[in-house]
Design an enzyme around this catalytic site. Structure first.
Site, PDB file in Angstrom:
ATOM      1  N   GLU A 296       0.816  -1.109   0.148  1.00 48.36           N
ATOM      2  CA  GLU A 296      -0.095  -0.019  -0.119  1.00 48.36           C
ATOM      3  C   GLU A 296       1.038   1.102  -0.069  1.00 48.36           C
ATOM      4  OE1 GLU A 296      -3.011  -0.647  -0.162  1.00 48.36           O
ATOM      5  OE2 GLU A 296      -3.366  -2.659   0.808  1.00 48.36           O
TER       6      GLU A 296
ATOM      7  N   CYS B  59      -2.071   9.599   3.055  1.00 49.14           N
ATOM      8  CA  CYS B  59      -1.824   9.121   1.804  1.00 49.14           C
ATOM      9  C   CYS B  59      -2.878   9.481   0.830  1.00 49.14           C
ATOM     10  CB  CYS B  59      -1.724   7.449   1.837  1.00 49.14           C
ATOM     11  SG  CYS B  59      -2.833   6.479   2.829  1.00 49.14           S
TER      12      CYS B  59
HETATM   13  P1  NDP Z   1       8.667   4.803   4.274  1.00 50.49           P
HETATM   14  O1  NDP Z   1       8.430   4.324   3.205  1.00 50.49           O
HETATM   15  O2  NDP Z   1       9.699   5.822   4.781  1.00 50.49           O
HETATM   16  O3  NDP Z   1       8.681   3.865   5.612  1.00 50.49           O
HETATM   17  C1  NDP Z   1       7.615   2.999   5.729  1.00 50.49           C
HETATM   18  C2  NDP Z   1       8.428   1.793   6.544  1.00 50.49           C
HETATM   19  O4  NDP Z   1       9.132   1.092   5.973  1.00 50.49           O
HETATM   20  C3  NDP Z   1       8.952   2.105   7.866  1.00 50.49           C
HETATM   21  O5  NDP Z   1       8.521   1.311   8.955  1.00 50.49           O
HETATM   22  C4  NDP Z   1      10.266   2.053   7.667  1.00 50.49           C
HETATM   23  O6  NDP Z   1      11.128   2.027   8.742  1.00 50.49           O
HETATM   24  C5  NDP Z   1      10.101   0.814   6.794  1.00 50.49           C
HETATM   25  N1  NDP Z   1      11.361   0.836   5.737  1.00 50.49           N
HETATM   26  C6  NDP Z   1      12.181   1.659   5.260  1.00 50.49           C
HETATM   27  N2  NDP Z   1      13.119   1.202   4.544  1.00 50.49           N
HETATM   28  C7  NDP Z   1      13.158  -0.324   4.842  1.00 50.49           C
HETATM   29  C8  NDP Z   1      13.794  -1.386   4.160  1.00 50.49           C
HETATM   30  N3  NDP Z   1      14.788  -1.273   3.203  1.00 50.49           N
HETATM   31  N4  NDP Z   1      13.199  -2.650   4.326  1.00 50.49           N
HETATM   32  C9  NDP Z   1      12.243  -2.720   5.278  1.00 50.49           C
HETATM   33  N5  NDP Z   1      11.477  -1.709   5.684  1.00 50.49           N
HETATM   34  C10 NDP Z   1      11.895  -0.469   5.536  1.00 50.49           C
HETATM   35  O7  NDP Z   1       7.119   5.602   4.613  1.00 50.49           O
HETATM   36  P2  NDP Z   1       6.637   6.637   5.651  1.00 50.49           P
HETATM   37  O8  NDP Z   1       6.560   6.073   7.350  1.00 50.49           O
HETATM   38  O9  NDP Z   1       7.301   8.109   5.566  1.00 50.49           O
HETATM   39  O10 NDP Z   1       5.225   6.951   5.249  1.00 50.49           O
HETATM   40  C11 NDP Z   1       4.611   7.661   4.348  1.00 50.49           C
HETATM   41  C12 NDP Z   1       4.441   6.941   3.137  1.00 50.49           C
HETATM   42  O11 NDP Z   1       3.235   6.123   3.389  1.00 50.49           O
HETATM   43  C13 NDP Z   1       3.559   7.982   2.169  1.00 50.49           C
HETATM   44  O12 NDP Z   1       4.155   7.747   0.944  1.00 50.49           O
HETATM   45  C14 NDP Z   1       2.121   7.408   2.078  1.00 50.49           C
HETATM   46  O13 NDP Z   1       1.460   7.883   0.924  1.00 50.49           O
HETATM   47  C15 NDP Z   1       2.294   6.161   2.386  1.00 50.49           C
HETATM   48  N6  NDP Z   1       1.315   5.513   2.800  1.00 50.49           N
HETATM   49  C16 NDP Z   1       0.281   4.768   2.066  1.00 50.49           C
HETATM   50  C17 NDP Z   1      -0.956   4.153   2.748  1.00 50.49           C
HETATM   51  C18 NDP Z   1      -1.626   3.514   1.537  1.00 50.49           C
HETATM   52  O14 NDP Z   1      -2.725   2.790   2.161  1.00 50.49           O
HETATM   53  N7  NDP Z   1      -1.631   3.365   0.440  1.00 50.49           N
HETATM   54  C19 NDP Z   1      -1.418   4.557   3.864  1.00 50.49           C
HETATM   55  C20 NDP Z   1      -0.579   5.416   4.557  1.00 50.49           C
HETATM   56  C21 NDP Z   1       0.728   5.825   4.143  1.00 50.49           C
HETATM   57  P3  NDP Z   1      11.785   3.056   9.310  1.00 50.49           P
HETATM   58  O15 NDP Z   1      10.899   4.089   9.617  1.00 50.49           O
HETATM   59  O16 NDP Z   1      12.697   2.714  10.250  1.00 50.49           O
HETATM   60  O17 NDP Z   1      12.663   3.912   8.149  1.00 50.49           O
END
Ligand code: NDP
Length: 529
Positions: free
Chosen positions: A290, A324
């Site tokens: 997502e 999002c």
């Molecule tokens: P990120 O993509 O930065 O991070 C999401 C998660 O992925 C975090 O737990 C992060 O950990 C983890 N992560 C980062 N790198 C890796 C990796 N290499 N391997 C595994 N896990 C990893 O997103 P945000 O938290 O900034 O959230 C915002 C984004 O989420 C926006 O783009 C938004 O549109 C989207 N979103 C989509 C939704 C939907 O339903 N389509 C709903 C809500 C949000 P860490 O924080 O430790 O880096």
């Protein structure tokens, strides 16, 4: 809330909650603030687990507030959590679905009972206003219950099929949906409860065991959810909670051959990276992604101007544009362009901004220093491209605001329609607005992006049908003042995206979601007659 009130908190009803909600929230907030700065463990195989190092969880409202210290898990943590989940899988998956569903329903009840504490923590961790924060917690419980309801309504997805006509034999055929095994949940900061507990609840109700890895900006909220699952009586190892950097701990989880499926919610860039990493395994495993959005609102000349302006402003700036589903671009037919725009400017000017735990503040800070700097970089880029800012366009540093990451809600016009920011998710409180000659032109722009999450339209009933037929997005609203593009609720508006916004084509909190966590087995038994 007490059970005699007809009020149900959702993102569409949150604008005028009963007084009682405020009182409960305020006393929970005071309790939470009195316990800031503690150290929290991870939960692996039902036990609290420390790592060699911790990281700070600070509030974006005031970076002097250290909310807690959380464990910086590493590759060993990942391996241990996955093994704990693997060990718990045989017993959990072979338990009758009725028992699993009963335990998950109990966890949802505990979330309801603890909603004010969870909401207070979300408000402090994310910088959400109180109703948004409580909504996030309430939605979590509803997502879990919805998955349980679907399993119940489908009798555990054990269905008898036809009897094939075999001379001299009786054939009995069953279709059974079975869990995959160990499911990894990687969640984002912006809905730290719903997007962690929702998928985890569905995965476990389906019979999988899970490892939860929350965003490093919001580890506390997920810890509270993991406690609800534990306290509901889920056996040790069914729900494991680990914390630490995505780049290291997250990557180690993704790289494990012992993970059978993933639900990732977050940015497009990280989601696609995870998809490609996970594809390196020996065979294809289910990957529910997502991801981001670039959600348009289109306003027709036949729209109710007030409804349109109210809905757009709520969706553009709610949670500081960090949903999002945020409305980040608006196309308005020329005959009503000035009217809608000037009403949007009026309404934006009236939004209360400051510490979002305070009752009158609708807007809080953006989540971290990175987002704060990105906001400033986008403003500079737009400026250089010739945009004008009718509101905002600057960070806010007066008084107490200087301690947090506060950015003024920004309405930008005159950004050339071929400028790249019309297509890129910014995830800060900026929305761009343009006049269009007709609705076809607006729809052309609306669909010309790599995303397809949500959309909004304001116009006549006849135009509504055209809009639903033409728009390429998973969740679409017409004439909705409660939010042009935001505010989905399980069971009402199941949530998911098309194109670069989502991989499964099936929406969370909907009719086809929990099945994603199971694979089908056909059982044919032949008996001689
Ligand atoms: P990120 O993509 O930065 O991070 C999401 C998660 O992925 C975090 O737990 C992060 O950990 C983890 N992560 C980062 N790198 C890796 C990796 N290499 N391997 C595994 N896990 C990893 O997103 P945000 O938290 O900034 O959230 C915002 C984004 O989420 C926006 O783009 C938004 O549109 C989207 N979103 C989509 C939704 C939907 O339903 N389509 C709903 C809500 C949000 P860490 O924080 O430790 O880096």
């Amino acid at each position: 809330m007490s059970s005699d009130t007809p009020f149900k908190l959702t993102y569409a009803t949150m604008f005028n909650p009963p007084e009682e909600l405020h009182e409960h929230f305020e006393s929970a907030l005071a309790e939470v603030k009195a316990e800031l700065g503690k150290e929290y463990g991870m939960i692996i195989a039902g036990e609290d687990r420390k790592a060699g190092a911790t990281f700070e969880d600070r509030s974006p409202i005031n970076t002097d507030w250290i909310l807690g210290y959380f464990q910086e898990g590493d590759a060993q943590t990942a391996a241990d959590a996955i093994q704990a989940a693997r060990r718990a899988f045989p017993a959990w998956s072979s338990r009758p679905w009725q028992e699993r569903v009963a335990l998950l329903r109990k966890a949802a009840e505990l979330i309801d009972q603890r909603i004010f504490k969870i909401g207070a923590v979300i408000a402090l961790e994310v910088g959400k206003n109180r109703t948004e924060a409580l909504g996030d917690a309430a939605e979590t419980a509803d997502l879990i219950r919805y998955a349980c309801d679907q399993i119940t309504a489908n009798n555990g997805f054990i269905k008898e099929m036809g009897h094939d006509p075999l001379q001299g034999f009786k054939a009995t055929n069953f279709s059974v949906l079975k869990p995959y095994g160990v499911w990894l949940i990687v969640s984002p900061f912006n809905f730290p409860a719903a997007l962690t507990g929702g998928p985890a609840g569905a995965a476990m109700a389906a019979g999988n065991t899970v490892v939860i890895k929350p965003a490093s900006d919001t580890p506390w909220t997920s810890r509270l959810l993991a406690e609800c699952f534990r306290d509901a009586g889920l056996p040790a190892g069914v729900c494991n909670y680990v914390t630490g950097p995505g780049r290291t701990l997250g990557q180690a989880l993704i790289d494990s051959p012992d993970v059978d499926g993933i639900t990732f919610t977050g940015s497009y860039a990280v989601g696609m990276h995870i998809f490609r990493s996970f594809a390196q395994g020996a065979y294809v495993r289910p990957t529910i992604l997502e991801m981001g959005g670039k959600n348009p609102a289109i306003v027709s000349r036949n729209a109710d101007v007030e409804e349109a302006a109210v809905g757009i402003v709520r969706s553009a700036f709610g949670l500081q544009g960090q949903k999002c589903s945020a409305c980040s671009r608006v196309y308005i037919e020329k005959p009503v362009y000035q009217q809608v725009l000037s009403r949007m400017v009026d309404l934006t000017g009236k939004l209360g901004l400051g510490d979002p735990t305070e009752r009158d503040n609708y807007l809080g800070p953006v989540v971290n220093k990175n987002s704060y700097h990105e906001y400033q970089a986008y403003i500079d880029e737009m400026n250089q491209a010739g945009a004008r800012f009718l509101t905002g366009g600057k960070i806010l540093t007066e008084g107490e605001l200087a301690k947090g990451y506060f950015c003024a809600p920004t309405i930008a016009v005159d950004l050339p329609l071929d400028q790249r920011l019309w297509k890129q998710e910014m995830f800060v409180p900026i929305t761009t607005v343009a006049p269009v000659d007709d609705l076809e032109e607006a729809m052309g722009y609306a669909n010309a992006v790599a995303y397809g999450l949500t959309s909004g339209f304001y116009g006549s009933l006849e135009e509504a049908k055209w809009f639903f037929d033409a728009i390429q997005a998973g969740v679409n609203y017409v004439n909705r003042p409660q939010g042009a593009t935001t505010g989905a609720w399980p069971g009402f508006q199941p949530f998911g995206g098309w194109k670069g916004s989502g991989s499964s084509g099936k929406n969370a909190g909907g009719l086809y979601y929990v099945q994603l966590y199971m694979h089908e087995q056909i059982q044919t038994l032949i008996q001689k007659t």
